[in-house]
Design a protein around this motif. Sequence first.
Motif, PDB file in Angstrom:
ATOM      1  N   SER A 131       0.853  -1.194   0.000  1.00 40.77           N
ATOM      2  CA  SER A 131       0.000   0.000   0.000  1.00 40.77           C
ATOM      3  C   SER A 131       0.883   1.235   0.000  1.00 40.77           C
ATOM      4  O   SER A 131       2.064   1.189   0.384  1.00 40.77           O
ATOM      5  N   GLU A 132       0.308   2.358  -0.415  1.00 37.65           N
ATOM      6  CA  GLU A 132       1.043   3.626  -0.378  1.00 37.65           C
ATOM      7  C   GLU A 132       1.303   4.033   1.064  1.00 37.65           C
ATOM      8  O   GLU A 132       2.358   4.609   1.382  1.00 37.65           O
ATOM      9  N   GLY A 133       0.360   3.738   1.957  1.00 33.85           N
ATOM     10  CA  GLY A 133       0.555   4.043   3.370  1.00 33.85           C
ATOM     11  C   GLY A 133       1.738   3.299   3.954  1.00 33.85           C
ATOM     12  O   GLY A 133       2.518   3.859   4.731  1.00 33.85           O
ATOM     13  N   GLU A 134       1.892   2.031   3.600  1.00 36.85           N
ATOM     14  CA  GLU A 134       3.036   1.258   4.074  1.00 36.85           C
ATOM     15  C   GLU A 134       4.336   1.827   3.513  1.00 36.85           C
ATOM     16  O   GLU A 134       5.355   1.907   4.213  1.00 36.85           O
ATOM     17  N   ARG A 135       4.307   2.250   2.248  1.00 40.34           N
ATOM     18  CA  ARG A 135       5.494   2.851   1.632  1.00 40.34           C
ATOM     19  C   ARG A 135       5.868   4.153   2.340  1.00 40.34           C
ATOM     20  O   ARG A 135       7.054   4.399   2.629  1.00 40.34           O
ATOM     21  N   ALA A 189      13.549   5.504  -4.564  1.00 35.61           N
ATOM     22  CA  ALA A 189      13.874   4.604  -5.670  1.00 35.61           C
ATOM     23  C   ALA A 189      13.780   3.135  -5.295  1.00 35.61           C
ATOM     24  O   ALA A 189      13.567   2.278  -6.153  1.00 35.61           O
ATOM     25  N   SER A 190      13.930   2.819  -4.008  1.00 32.46           N
ATOM     26  CA  SER A 190      13.991   1.415  -3.586  1.00 32.46           C
ATOM     27  C   SER A 190      12.669   0.879  -3.052  1.00 32.46           C
ATOM     28  O   SER A 190      12.595  -0.264  -2.624  1.00 32.46           O
ATOM     29  N   LEU A 191      11.627   1.723  -3.071  1.00 28.22           N
ATOM     30  CA  LEU A 191      10.314   1.329  -2.557  1.00 28.22           C
ATOM     31  C   LEU A 191       9.263   1.492  -3.651  1.00 28.22           C
ATOM     32  O   LEU A 191       9.128   2.566  -4.239  1.00 28.22           O
ATOM     33  N   LYS A 192       8.534   0.427  -3.920  1.00 24.86           N
ATOM     34  CA  LYS A 192       7.514   0.455  -4.965  1.00 24.86           C
ATOM     35  C   LYS A 192       6.230  -0.164  -4.441  1.00 24.86           C
ATOM     36  O   LYS A 192       6.255  -1.181  -3.750  1.00 24.86           O
ATOM     37  N   VAL A 193       5.087   0.443  -4.765  1.00 22.28           N
ATOM     38  CA  VAL A 193       3.796  -0.098  -4.348  1.00 22.28           C
ATOM     39  C   VAL A 193       3.312  -1.119  -5.371  1.00 22.28           C
ATOM     40  O   VAL A 193       3.264  -0.846  -6.567  1.00 22.28           O
ATOM     41  N   LEU A 194       2.982  -2.317  -4.880  1.00 22.08           N
ATOM     42  CA  LEU A 194       2.346  -3.346  -5.699  1.00 22.08           C
ATOM     43  C   LEU A 194       1.170  -3.877  -4.886  1.00 22.08           C
ATOM     44  O   LEU A 194       1.340  -4.642  -3.946  1.00 22.08           O
ATOM     45  N   TYR A 195      -0.020  -3.423  -5.253  1.00 22.36           N
ATOM     46  CA  TYR A 195      -1.212  -3.714  -4.448  1.00 22.36           C
ATOM     47  C   TYR A 195      -1.550  -5.205  -4.413  1.00 22.36           C
ATOM     48  O   TYR A 195      -1.365  -5.925  -5.395  1.00 22.36           O
ATOM     49  N   ASN A 196      -2.082  -5.640  -3.262  1.00 24.19           N
ATOM     50  CA  ASN A 196      -2.768  -6.928  -3.202  1.00 24.19           C
ATOM     51  C   ASN A 196      -4.022  -6.843  -4.065  1.00 24.19           C
ATOM     52  O   ASN A 196      -4.695  -5.814  -4.075  1.00 24.19           O
ATOM     53  N   CYS A 197      -4.335  -7.905  -4.773  1.00 20.77           N
ATOM     54  CA  CYS A 197      -5.527  -7.923  -5.621  1.00 20.77           C
ATOM     55  C   CYS A 197      -6.193  -9.294  -5.533  1.00 20.77           C
ATOM     56  O   CYS A 197      -5.542 -10.278  -5.157  1.00 20.77           O
ATOM     57  N   VAL A 198      -7.477  -9.353  -5.900  1.00 18.31           N
ATOM     58  CA  VAL A 198      -8.225 -10.602  -5.780  1.00 18.31           C
ATOM     59  C   VAL A 198      -9.150 -10.783  -6.981  1.00 18.31           C
ATOM     60  O   VAL A 198      -9.421  -9.842  -7.722  1.00 18.31           O
ATOM     61  N   GLU A 199      -9.629 -12.007  -7.147  1.00 16.24           N
ATOM     62  CA  GLU A 199     -10.691 -12.266  -8.108  1.00 16.24           C
ATOM     63  C   GLU A 199     -12.020 -11.788  -7.524  1.00 16.24           C
ATOM     64  O   GLU A 199     -12.226 -11.840  -6.309  1.00 16.24           O
ATOM     65  N   SER A 200     -12.911 -11.349  -8.380  1.00 13.85           N
ATOM     66  CA  SER A 200     -14.206 -10.854  -7.919  1.00 13.85           C
ATOM     67  C   SER A 200     -15.042 -11.979  -7.320  1.00 13.85           C
ATOM     68  O   SER A 200     -15.243 -13.021  -7.941  1.00 13.85           O
ATOM     69  N   ILE A 201     -15.520 -11.777  -6.112  1.00 18.29           N
ATOM     70  CA  ILE A 201     -16.441 -12.729  -5.496  1.00 18.29           C
ATOM     71  C   ILE A 201     -17.842 -12.553  -6.087  1.00 18.29           C
ATOM     72  O   ILE A 201     -18.555 -13.524  -6.331  1.00 18.29           O
TER      73      ILE A 201
END
Length: 384
Positions: A158-162, A174-186
């Motif tokens: 998350s951006e907050g964690e970053r 430069a060493s921190l990048k956000v890659l969100y958790n994602c899921v399939e639609s329920i």
Amino acid sequence: MKTKIVIISETIMDGVGKHIVDVISRLDYEKIDLHVIHSRDRLDYRFFKLKEDKADVVQFYEVPEMIREIHPKKDLESYLKVYALLKKIRPDIVHCHSSKAGVVGRLAARILNVESIYYTPHAYAIQNRTLSKSKYVLFVLIERFLARFATTLTLNVSEGERQFALNHRIGNEASLKVLYNCVESIWDQDQSKNVEAIGAIKLKYDIPEDDLIVGTVARLYTQKNPEEYIKIAFNICNATEHVTFLWIGEGEFLEDMKQKVKTAQLEDRILFLGHQTEIEVFYLLFDVYLTTALYEGLPYTLIEAMSSKTPIVASNVTGNNELVLPEETGYLYELGDIEEATQKLKHLIEQSELRDQMREAAYHFYKAHFTIQEMMKAYSELYL
């Protein structure tokens, strides 16, 4: 030639486990040679199924000495075993998940001069507000050292964690990048089957047909703050009829929470159901999702709630406040403010039109930012 990757994680359960299982399930094995190093104890049913399903394309290695708690002897043994495995495998990429693997795995990979070393904290241990001052200082120093000397890239969920990492000088822009958790639609799954399953759940647990359901999916341990949850639930039950609370998940506080509910004579309205496998059906059963977590990275449960068209009431902490759009997809309340949480939840319970509006808004927000296809596209670019 295939890219040789090693994923290392002490735990493969709960949110971390879901993330790892989702990624491993969807990688392109015509281009990737994957090896997974894990512990013995903190694994769940999804991981065991994955091991069976991917046994022909993924190599799995168990390191029993890799445990959650700080234990100098076992930590050293764990490091030596991970080092030996990495030396044998000779990977192009090592990707470590969570704190313990983040220490052991990154150190071993750095000593062996692995070209690319990635780290996903899934919430830094120092985000835990209950840590002692001595542990807090020690963990900050460890994270800073490893970020500087043994990490190619940190993938924050998350951006907050970053921002938390930047504020604590754990890495740089430069060493921190956000890659969100994602899921399939329920919501997009076969609803005809789910309607029948929802009816069976209500019958099994004797939930009145016209009750509104406030749901939670989480392990019952300190981070998820069940003491605060139960105070909110008591307030609602004492003020409002036809509301049932369901907490799905097991953990160290399960029996204690059941006893508190029983003492309050509310065991028919506040149900702690322990471990469940058909989680998607429960999300569809919920009318409102409630989380009282002390801290988060980016909680899968809230993304799953949005993907099932469920409005949310959540503690205003990192991760939660990146997923809940106040007064649009749900409400945030200040951690510890039981009265505020109660009032916001009560308002949502009483306003059916508002719930419907938030349901649609939550689903659209999920579709725009948190589909599994977006996450796997990012991983393909990262790994290949």
